[in-house]
Design an enzyme around this catalytic site. Structure first.
Site, mmCIF file in Angstrom:
data_model
loop_
_atom_site.group_PDB
_atom_site.id
_atom_site.type_symbol
_atom_site.label_atom_id
_atom_site.label_comp_id
_atom_site.label_asym_id
_atom_site.label_seq_id
_atom_site.Cartn_x
_atom_site.Cartn_y
_atom_site.Cartn_z
ATOM 1 N N LYS A 1 0.820 -1.165 0.077
ATOM 2 C CA LYS A 1 -0.013 -0.084 0.127
ATOM 3 C C LYS A 1 0.870 1.187 0.059
ATOM 4 O O LYS A 1 1.668 1.483 0.786
ATOM 5 C CB LYS A 1 -0.789 0.204 0.895
ATOM 6 C CG LYS A 1 -1.771 1.222 1.297
ATOM 7 C CD LYS A 1 -2.690 1.275 2.340
ATOM 8 C CE LYS A 1 -2.092 1.797 3.682
ATOM 9 N NZ LYS A 1 -1.838 3.284 3.885
ATOM 10 N N ASP B 1 -3.589 3.931 -2.071
ATOM 11 C CA ASP B 1 -4.488 4.657 -1.274
ATOM 12 C C ASP B 1 -4.460 6.006 -0.976
ATOM 13 O O ASP B 1 -4.197 6.445 0.047
ATOM 14 C CB ASP B 1 -4.006 3.810 0.077
ATOM 15 C CG ASP B 1 -5.035 4.169 1.300
ATOM 16 O OD1 ASP B 1 -6.251 4.545 1.191
ATOM 17 O OD2 ASP B 1 -4.737 3.962 2.559
ATOM 18 N N LYS C 1 -7.508 7.821 -1.638
ATOM 19 C CA LYS C 1 -9.264 8.035 -1.121
ATOM 20 C C LYS C 1 -9.483 9.197 -1.889
ATOM 21 O O LYS C 1 -9.900 10.179 -1.529
ATOM 22 C CB LYS C 1 -9.078 8.198 0.328
ATOM 23 C CG LYS C 1 -8.767 7.123 0.944
ATOM 24 C CD LYS C 1 -8.607 7.569 2.635
ATOM 25 C CE LYS C 1 -8.156 6.328 3.423
ATOM 26 N NZ LYS C 1 -6.781 6.048 3.272
ATOM 27 N N ASP D 1 -13.471 14.202 -4.643
ATOM 28 C CA ASP D 1 -13.482 15.756 -5.126
ATOM 29 C C ASP D 1 -14.349 15.728 -6.231
ATOM 30 O O ASP D 1 -15.419 14.775 -6.288
ATOM 31 C CB ASP D 1 -12.277 15.952 -5.907
ATOM 32 C CG ASP D 1 -11.826 17.423 -6.048
ATOM 33 O OD1 ASP D 1 -12.741 18.179 -6.498
ATOM 34 O OD2 ASP D 1 -10.610 17.876 -5.673
ATOM 35 N N THR E 1 -11.543 3.560 9.670
ATOM 36 C CA THR E 1 -11.287 2.935 11.132
ATOM 37 C C THR E 1 -10.824 3.508 12.114
ATOM 38 O O THR E 1 -11.058 2.760 13.239
ATOM 39 C CB THR E 1 -10.494 1.448 10.911
ATOM 40 O OG1 THR E 1 -9.234 1.967 10.132
ATOM 41 C CG2 THR E 1 -11.099 0.629 9.665
ATOM 42 N N ARG F 1 2.053 -1.344 10.867
ATOM 43 C CA ARG F 1 3.016 -1.183 11.949
ATOM 44 C C ARG F 1 3.216 -2.731 12.729
ATOM 45 O O ARG F 1 4.533 -2.782 12.906
ATOM 46 C CB ARG F 1 2.636 -0.212 12.891
ATOM 47 C CG ARG F 1 2.611 1.296 12.515
ATOM 48 C CD ARG F 1 2.013 2.254 13.465
ATOM 49 N NE ARG F 1 0.432 2.077 13.021
ATOM 50 C CZ ARG F 1 -0.245 2.991 13.450
ATOM 51 N NH1 ARG F 1 0.250 4.038 14.390
ATOM 52 N NH2 ARG F 1 -1.557 3.161 13.147
#
Length: 259
Positions: A39, A66, A68, A71, A130, A222
Protein backbone atom coordinates in the site's frame (compact mmCIF):
# COMPACT_ATOMS: atom_id res chain seq x y z
CA UNK A 1 -8.86 -14.42 -10.38
CA UNK A 2 -11.90 -14.55 -8.13
CA UNK A 3 -11.16 -13.24 -4.65
CA UNK A 4 -12.28 -16.55 -3.12
CA UNK A 5 -9.40 -18.24 -4.96
CA UNK A 6 -6.69 -15.97 -3.60
CA UNK A 7 -4.02 -17.40 -1.33
CA UNK A 8 -3.19 -15.84 2.03
CA UNK A 9 -0.09 -14.22 0.52
CA UNK A 10 -2.23 -12.67 -2.22
CA UNK A 11 -4.71 -11.32 0.34
CA UNK A 12 -2.16 -9.64 2.61
CA UNK A 13 -1.31 -5.99 1.90
CA UNK A 14 1.69 -4.40 3.59
CA UNK A 15 1.19 -0.69 4.29
CA UNK A 16 4.27 1.37 3.42
CA UNK A 17 3.33 4.21 5.76
CA UNK A 18 6.87 5.47 6.20
CA UNK A 19 8.93 8.57 5.37
CA UNK A 20 11.81 7.21 3.32
CA UNK A 21 11.69 5.90 -0.24
CA UNK A 22 14.89 3.96 0.43
CA UNK A 23 13.30 2.20 3.40
CA UNK A 24 10.07 1.56 1.48
CA UNK A 25 11.91 -0.02 -1.43
CA UNK A 26 14.02 -2.04 0.98
CA UNK A 27 10.85 -3.44 2.56
CA UNK A 28 9.47 -4.32 -0.88
CA UNK A 29 12.71 -6.12 -1.75
CA UNK A 30 12.61 -7.94 1.59
CA UNK A 31 8.97 -9.03 1.45
CA UNK A 32 7.94 -9.25 -2.22
CA UNK A 33 8.49 -13.00 -2.27
CA UNK A 34 6.19 -13.39 0.76
CA UNK A 35 3.35 -11.00 -0.11
CA UNK A 36 2.02 -9.63 -3.39
CA UNK A 37 0.63 -6.20 -2.52
CA UNK A 38 2.05 -3.04 -1.00
CA UNK A 39 0.00 0.00 0.00
CA UNK A 40 1.24 3.42 -1.05
CA UNK A 41 -0.66 6.05 0.89
CA UNK A 42 -0.73 9.81 1.28
CA UNK A 43 2.59 10.14 3.11
CA UNK A 44 4.79 8.24 0.66
CA UNK A 45 2.96 9.47 -2.45
CA UNK A 46 3.10 13.12 -1.37
CA UNK A 47 6.82 12.82 -0.72
CA UNK A 48 7.85 10.92 -3.87
CA UNK A 49 4.94 11.11 -6.31
CA UNK A 50 4.03 8.58 -9.00
CA UNK A 51 7.66 7.55 -9.36
CA UNK A 52 7.54 5.56 -6.11
CA UNK A 53 4.71 3.46 -7.58
CA UNK A 54 6.72 2.85 -10.77
CA UNK A 55 9.75 1.83 -8.75
CA UNK A 56 7.75 -0.66 -6.68
CA UNK A 57 6.03 -2.21 -9.70
CA UNK A 58 9.39 -2.29 -11.47
CA UNK A 59 10.66 -4.50 -8.64
CA UNK A 60 7.77 -6.89 -9.12
CA UNK A 61 5.53 -5.60 -6.34
CA UNK A 62 1.86 -4.82 -6.89
CA UNK A 63 0.49 -1.55 -5.54
CA UNK A 64 -2.67 -0.56 -3.70
CA UNK A 65 -2.81 3.22 -4.21
CA UNK A 66 -4.55 4.48 -1.09
CA UNK A 67 -5.26 8.15 -1.86
CA UNK A 68 -9.02 8.12 -1.21
CA UNK A 69 -9.97 10.44 -4.07
CA UNK A 70 -12.71 12.83 -2.92
CA UNK A 71 -13.48 15.75 -5.25
CA UNK A 72 -15.89 16.76 -8.00
CA UNK A 73 -16.68 13.93 -10.47
CA UNK A 74 -14.61 15.33 -13.34
CA UNK A 75 -11.49 15.67 -11.20
CA UNK A 76 -11.84 12.19 -9.73
CA UNK A 77 -12.46 10.72 -13.19
CA UNK A 78 -9.18 12.18 -14.45
CA UNK A 79 -7.29 11.01 -11.37
CA UNK A 80 -8.74 7.50 -11.84
CA UNK A 81 -7.54 7.42 -15.45
CA UNK A 82 -4.03 8.30 -14.26
CA UNK A 83 -4.13 5.52 -11.65
CA UNK A 84 -4.87 3.03 -14.44
CA UNK A 85 -1.99 4.39 -16.53
CA UNK A 86 0.30 4.15 -13.51
CA UNK A 87 -0.30 0.40 -13.36
CA UNK A 88 -1.69 0.08 -9.84
CA UNK A 89 -3.60 -3.08 -8.94
CA UNK A 90 -6.05 -1.40 -6.54
CA UNK A 91 -7.00 2.22 -5.91
CA UNK A 92 -9.75 3.88 -3.91
CA UNK A 93 -12.10 6.83 -3.70
CA UNK A 94 -14.12 8.09 -0.74
CA UNK A 95 -17.76 7.00 -0.80
CA UNK A 96 -18.85 10.25 0.89
CA UNK A 97 -18.07 11.94 -2.42
CA UNK A 98 -21.41 10.58 -3.58
CA UNK A 99 -22.91 8.44 -6.32
CA UNK A 100 -21.94 10.60 -9.31
CA UNK A 101 -18.33 10.89 -8.18
CA UNK A 102 -18.00 7.13 -7.72
CA UNK A 103 -19.65 6.48 -11.09
CA UNK A 104 -17.20 8.84 -12.75
CA UNK A 105 -14.27 7.00 -11.18
CA UNK A 106 -15.51 3.54 -12.16
CA UNK A 107 -16.38 4.54 -15.73
CA UNK A 108 -13.14 6.42 -16.29
CA UNK A 109 -11.03 3.52 -15.03
CA UNK A 110 -12.84 1.06 -17.28
CA UNK A 111 -12.70 3.28 -20.36
CA UNK A 112 -9.00 4.03 -19.87
CA UNK A 113 -8.09 0.38 -19.37
CA UNK A 114 -10.00 -0.64 -22.50
CA UNK A 115 -8.66 2.22 -24.62
CA UNK A 116 -5.02 1.59 -23.69
CA UNK A 117 -5.33 -2.20 -23.38
CA UNK A 118 -4.21 -2.08 -19.75
CA UNK A 119 -5.31 -4.22 -16.79
CA UNK A 120 -8.32 -2.77 -14.97
CA UNK A 121 -7.47 -2.11 -11.32
CA UNK A 122 -9.86 -3.07 -8.56
CA UNK A 123 -11.64 0.18 -7.68
CA UNK A 124 -12.82 0.45 -4.08
CA UNK A 125 -14.78 3.01 -2.07
CA UNK A 126 -13.81 3.90 1.48
CA UNK A 127 -16.79 3.82 3.86
CA UNK A 128 -16.04 5.08 7.39
CA UNK A 129 -12.41 5.39 8.51
CA UNK A 130 -11.34 2.75 11.03
CA UNK A 131 -9.99 5.51 13.28
CA UNK A 132 -13.59 6.58 13.93
CA UNK A 133 -16.13 4.90 16.18
CA UNK A 134 -19.88 5.40 16.42
CA UNK A 135 -19.61 8.12 19.05
CA UNK A 136 -17.25 10.28 16.99
CA UNK A 137 -19.25 9.64 13.81
CA UNK A 138 -22.44 10.90 15.45
CA UNK A 139 -20.84 13.83 17.28
CA UNK A 140 -18.47 15.07 14.57
CA UNK A 141 -20.10 14.04 11.29
CA UNK A 142 -23.70 14.36 12.55
CA UNK A 143 -24.62 11.00 11.02
CA UNK A 144 -27.52 9.73 13.11
CA UNK A 145 -27.94 6.15 11.93
CA UNK A 146 -25.80 3.42 13.49
CA UNK A 147 -22.26 2.93 12.22
CA UNK A 148 -23.07 -0.48 10.75
CA UNK A 149 -26.15 0.84 8.96
CA UNK A 150 -24.15 3.78 7.58
CA UNK A 151 -21.39 1.49 6.31
CA UNK A 152 -23.96 -0.82 4.69
CA UNK A 153 -25.68 2.16 3.04
CA UNK A 154 -22.40 3.46 1.63
CA UNK A 155 -21.47 -0.01 0.36
CA UNK A 156 -24.78 -0.39 -1.48
CA UNK A 157 -24.29 3.08 -2.95
CA UNK A 158 -20.79 2.09 -4.08
CA UNK A 159 -22.10 -1.04 -5.75
CA UNK A 160 -24.74 1.00 -7.60
CA UNK A 161 -21.97 3.29 -8.81
CA UNK A 162 -19.97 0.40 -10.29
CA UNK A 163 -17.33 0.10 -7.59
CA UNK A 164 -15.76 -3.35 -7.31
CA UNK A 165 -15.97 -3.24 -3.51
CA UNK A 166 -15.30 -1.18 -0.41
CA UNK A 167 -12.78 -0.48 2.30
CA UNK A 168 -14.30 -1.05 5.72
CA UNK A 169 -13.48 -2.04 9.28
CA UNK A 170 -13.22 -5.80 9.87
CA UNK A 171 -16.04 -5.45 12.38
CA UNK A 172 -18.43 -4.54 9.56
CA UNK A 173 -17.50 -7.41 7.23
CA UNK A 174 -20.24 -9.87 8.26
CA UNK A 175 -22.91 -7.17 8.03
CA UNK A 176 -21.61 -6.12 4.60
CA UNK A 177 -21.75 -9.69 3.30
CA UNK A 178 -25.45 -9.70 4.24
CA UNK A 179 -26.11 -6.20 2.87
CA UNK A 180 -24.36 -6.48 -0.50
CA UNK A 181 -24.98 -9.39 -2.84
CA UNK A 182 -22.87 -10.80 -5.65
CA UNK A 183 -19.14 -10.46 -6.27
CA UNK A 184 -18.04 -7.59 -4.05
CA UNK A 185 -14.51 -7.10 -2.77
CA UNK A 186 -13.97 -6.24 0.89
CA UNK A 187 -10.63 -4.81 1.93
CA UNK A 188 -10.00 -3.98 5.54
CA UNK A 189 -7.39 -2.03 7.45
CA UNK A 190 -7.64 -2.06 11.23
CA UNK A 191 -6.21 -5.59 11.33
CA UNK A 192 -3.93 -6.25 14.27
CA UNK A 193 -2.42 -9.63 15.19
CA UNK A 194 -3.11 -10.61 18.78
CA UNK A 195 0.55 -9.95 19.61
CA UNK A 196 0.49 -6.34 18.29
CA UNK A 197 -0.67 -3.00 19.73
CA UNK A 198 -3.89 -1.41 18.44
CA UNK A 199 -2.16 1.99 17.95
CA UNK A 200 -4.76 4.57 16.78
CA UNK A 201 -7.20 2.05 15.31
CA UNK A 202 -10.52 1.72 17.17
CA UNK A 203 -12.42 -1.00 15.26
CA UNK A 204 -9.92 -3.83 14.95
CA UNK A 205 -9.73 -7.60 14.47
CA UNK A 206 -6.99 -10.21 14.22
CA UNK A 207 -6.08 -11.60 10.75
CA UNK A 208 -7.76 -14.91 11.53
CA UNK A 209 -10.95 -13.22 12.72
CA UNK A 210 -11.02 -11.06 9.58
CA UNK A 211 -10.65 -14.08 7.29
CA UNK A 212 -13.38 -15.90 9.22
CA UNK A 213 -15.67 -12.87 8.82
CA UNK A 214 -15.30 -13.03 5.03
CA UNK A 215 -12.71 -10.41 4.09
CA UNK A 216 -10.88 -10.50 0.75
CA UNK A 217 -7.83 -8.36 1.55
CA UNK A 218 -6.33 -7.26 4.85
CA UNK A 219 -3.92 -4.37 5.33
CA UNK A 220 -1.22 -4.59 7.98
CA UNK A 221 1.33 -1.88 8.64
CA UNK A 222 3.06 -1.20 11.95
CA UNK A 223 2.96 -4.78 13.32
CA UNK A 224 5.17 -5.76 10.35
CA UNK A 225 7.08 -2.52 9.75
CA UNK A 226 8.14 -2.21 13.40
CA UNK A 227 9.00 -5.89 13.85
CA UNK A 228 12.62 -6.82 14.48
CA UNK A 229 12.18 -9.60 11.91
CA UNK A 230 9.66 -8.47 9.28
CA UNK A 231 9.64 -11.72 7.30
CA UNK A 232 8.94 -13.69 10.47
CA UNK A 233 6.08 -11.31 11.35
CA UNK A 234 4.58 -11.78 7.87
CA UNK A 235 4.89 -15.56 8.16
CA UNK A 236 3.07 -15.51 11.51
CA UNK A 237 0.21 -13.52 9.96
CA UNK A 238 0.01 -15.79 6.91
CA UNK A 239 0.03 -18.86 9.16
CA UNK A 240 -2.90 -17.47 11.13
CA UNK A 241 -4.82 -16.67 7.94
CA UNK A 242 -4.15 -20.13 6.50
CA UNK A 243 -5.11 -21.85 9.76
CA UNK A 244 -8.47 -20.11 9.68
CA UNK A 245 -9.05 -21.20 6.07
CA UNK A 246 -8.18 -24.80 6.91
CA UNK A 247 -10.57 -24.70 9.88
CA UNK A 248 -13.33 -23.27 7.65
CA UNK A 249 -12.85 -26.05 5.08
CA UNK A 250 -12.95 -28.66 7.85
CA UNK A 251 -16.21 -27.25 9.23
CA UNK A 252 -17.72 -27.13 5.72
CA UNK A 253 -16.77 -30.78 5.11
CA UNK A 254 -18.21 -31.84 8.49
CA UNK A 255 -21.48 -29.99 7.77
CA UNK A 256 -21.82 -31.66 4.36
CA UNK A 257 -21.22 -35.10 5.85
CA UNK A 258 -23.87 -34.47 8.50
CA UNK A 259 -26.39 -33.50 5.83
Amino acid sequence: MRSAELSAAERLVIALDIESDTEALGIVAELKDSVALFKVGLQLFTAYGPDIVRRITGMGGRVFLDLKYHDIPNTVAKASAEAVKLGVSIFNVHSLGGLDMMKAAAESAKETAEKLNLPLPTVLAVTILTSMDEKSMRKELKITRSLQREVAHLARLAQRAGMHGVVASPQEIKALRRAVRGEFVLLTPGVRPAWADKDDQKRVMTPGEAVKAGVDYIVVGRPVLNASDRKAAVEKILEEMNSQKIEERRRTTDDRQKN
